[in-house]
Write an enzyme that holds these catalytic residues in place. Structure first.
Site, PDB file in Angstrom:
ATOM      1  CE  LYS A   1      -4.371   1.117   0.125  1.00  0.00           C
ATOM      2  NZ  LYS A   1      -5.548   0.415  -0.416  1.00  0.00           N
TER       3      LYS A   1
ATOM      4  CG  ASP B   1      -7.234   3.496  -0.990  1.00  0.00           C
ATOM      5  OD1 ASP B   1      -7.735   2.366  -0.921  1.00  0.00           O
ATOM      6  OD2 ASP B   1      -7.285   4.301  -0.036  1.00  0.00           O
TER       7      ASP B   1
END
Ligand code: NDP
Length: 453
Positions: A126, A166
């Site tokens: 991430k 995201d």
């Protein structure tokens, strides 16, 4: 918790002091994994858990850029490469003021389990930045993305680490970052997913997280002989996940009555139909407006601004059959969970990552609510990202129908995996334990096969 698991958690809190979101994500997983750790000494012997809580690599970097007023701005960028046991690191980039190391690590940790559940060859990672895209011009966003990629490019690659979008990172930002990657490396490769359809993207990628959430939730309802037809639904957020969740719910005959953003929420008792959803999509994606503007277009709806110092979110106190938190972490606390239960909710399924706090999750499980945890329910996004990578490496573009049908199959398979593993090791129908255990076993076995790395 058992002594072994308890000791591991103590180390996590000591070594990662102050990283509360990371602690929360690890705590939930450790709790689910207790029976597995007790039953399989090889997982203890090979210190699988101890290794999984330590990122393989954690990169933090400076992102300097110049705003429209010609002032130098400095942001912090991150990439957490958590696990490559199953494939190249894979996970989104988040641009939001709240981004810090704890949030990056919790998201990367969860991503490892989620990616494992998809059955695809995907490791977990991430990244992101504390950059706030809100109110910035397109040129400012472009300059920021270019500077961000000017450092990130050396850490990623189509065979090593493939980021996606995201919060705050959609098609526009992916385009700017892809352009800069191509320019620096002189390579046109599938190094990012969520690309435009004409330059390496996949059909259904923008829709995938929301559609996948509803496919999974449909499978959950089926276990109680229910469907979405006529169900009243609450959706939070008004971004990528929320809007495609709403789209699929409308298609399946449900009535969505809420949407929100960080300033407040709208309640439309008549239901958000296709036309109203098109309006919100344009408002959010093109005009980059606020959800409050909805009531100017549809005055019968009501708008509730966020009240400061509130102890609960009034959106979750609206009576409904199903609830889909699709905005951000910890948006449902124990009071919200209790309100949802008291109002008769039968299903709560997470579009956002870790949107329910641990006390809220316990309440849903205790009361027998169909509760779908993010790792399982929102895995559709990364699954179609995996399919985008497959299309890129074969230089093919699959049609919408094919991608959609693959997505449905993957979500159904994850649903079955969750139920099988909860039946076997936990309480029947506990999707939290089922998802954590199924996701863990695949990664753990790969780690044992690959030696101490
Ligand atoms: P977007 O940026 O498209 O939308 C986010 C939405 O949530 C916006 O409406 C935003 O409002 C709202 N929001 C964000 N932060 C907060 C906050 N602190 N309080 C209240 N509202 C907030 O993001 P996505 O839809 O892509 O992501 C939403 C969630 O889904 C995240 O948890 C993400 O990790 C998760 N997710 C996304 C995937 C994807 O494919 N995009 C895949 C899997 C999970 P505002 O505009 O006011 O900030």
């Amino acid at each position: 918790m058992s002594e072994i698991v308890d000791n591991i958690f103590k180390v996590v809190t000591q070594k990662n002091s102050g990283e509360v979101e990371f602690h929360q994500a690890v705590h939930e997983v450790l709790h689910s994994l207790e029976p597995i750790i007790d039953a399989y000494p090889e997982f203890r012997y090979h210190k699988i858990l101890e290794r999984m809580i330590e990122p393989e690599r954690l990169i933090s970097f400076r992102v300097p850029w110049v705003n429209d007023a010609e002032e130098l701005q400095i942001n912090r960028g991150f990439r957490v490469e958590m696990s490559s046991a199953l494939g190249p690191y894979k996970g989104g980039l988040r641009f939001h003021v709240s981004v810090n190391q704890s949030i990056m690590k919790f998201l990367a940790f969860e991503q490892v389990f989620k990616n494992s559940l998809t059955g695809l060859s995907l490791g977990g990672g991430k990244g992101g930045s504390d950059f706030n895209p809100k109110g910035k011009s397109d040129l400012e966003v472009m300059r920021f993305c270019q500077s961000f990629m000017t450092e990130l490019y050396r850490h990623i690659g189509e065979k090593t680490d493939v980021p996606a979008g995201d919060i705050g990172v959609g098609g526009r930002e992916i385009g700017f970052m892809f352009g800069q990657y191509k320019r620096i490396t002189n390579q046109f490769t599938g190094v990012l997913t969520g690309k435009g359809i004409e330059w390496g993207g996949s059909y259904i990628r923008p829709e995938a997280t929301g559609y996948g959430l509803i496919y999974f939730s449909g499978n959950m309802l089926e276990t109680r002989n229910e469907t979405f037809e006529g169900k009243t639904c609450l959706v939070s957020g008004s971004g990528n996940v929320s809007l495609f969740t709403t789209e699929k719910l409308i298609e399946l005959g449900a009535k969505v009555i809420t949407l929100s953003d960080s300033n407040g929420f709208i309640l439309d008792e008549e239901g958000i139909d296709r036309k109203k959803l098109d309006y919100v999509m344009k408002l959010k994606n093109i005009q980059r407006g606020r959800i409050a503007e909805y009531i100017e277009e549809y005055p019968k709806a009501k708008y509730f601004p966020v009240e400061h110092n509130r102890d609960s979110n009034p959106l979750w106190n609206v009576k409904a059959d199903c609830a889909f938190p699709c905005a951000t972490q910890n948006e449902i606390n124990e009071i919200d969970a209790k309100n949802l239960i008291d109002n008769g909710v039968i299903l709560v399924a997470e579009g956002a990552n870790m949107p329910t706090n641990e006390e809220g999750v316990e309440l849903f499980l205790d009361k027998g609510i169909l509760y779908g945890p993010a790792k399982a329910t929102n895995a559709g996004g990364v699954a179609v990202s995996g399919l985008e990578m497959s299309q890129n490496s074969s230089r093919l573009l699959w049609d919408r129908k094919k991608v959609d049908s693959e997505l449905k199959n993957i979500m159904k398979r994850i649903h079955t995996l969750c139920l099988d593993n909860s039946d076997r090791y936990s309480t029947k129908g506990n999707y939290v334990d089922g998802a954590n255990i199924a996701g863990f076993i695949r990664v753990a076995e790969a780690m044992i096969d690959q030696g101490y790395v």
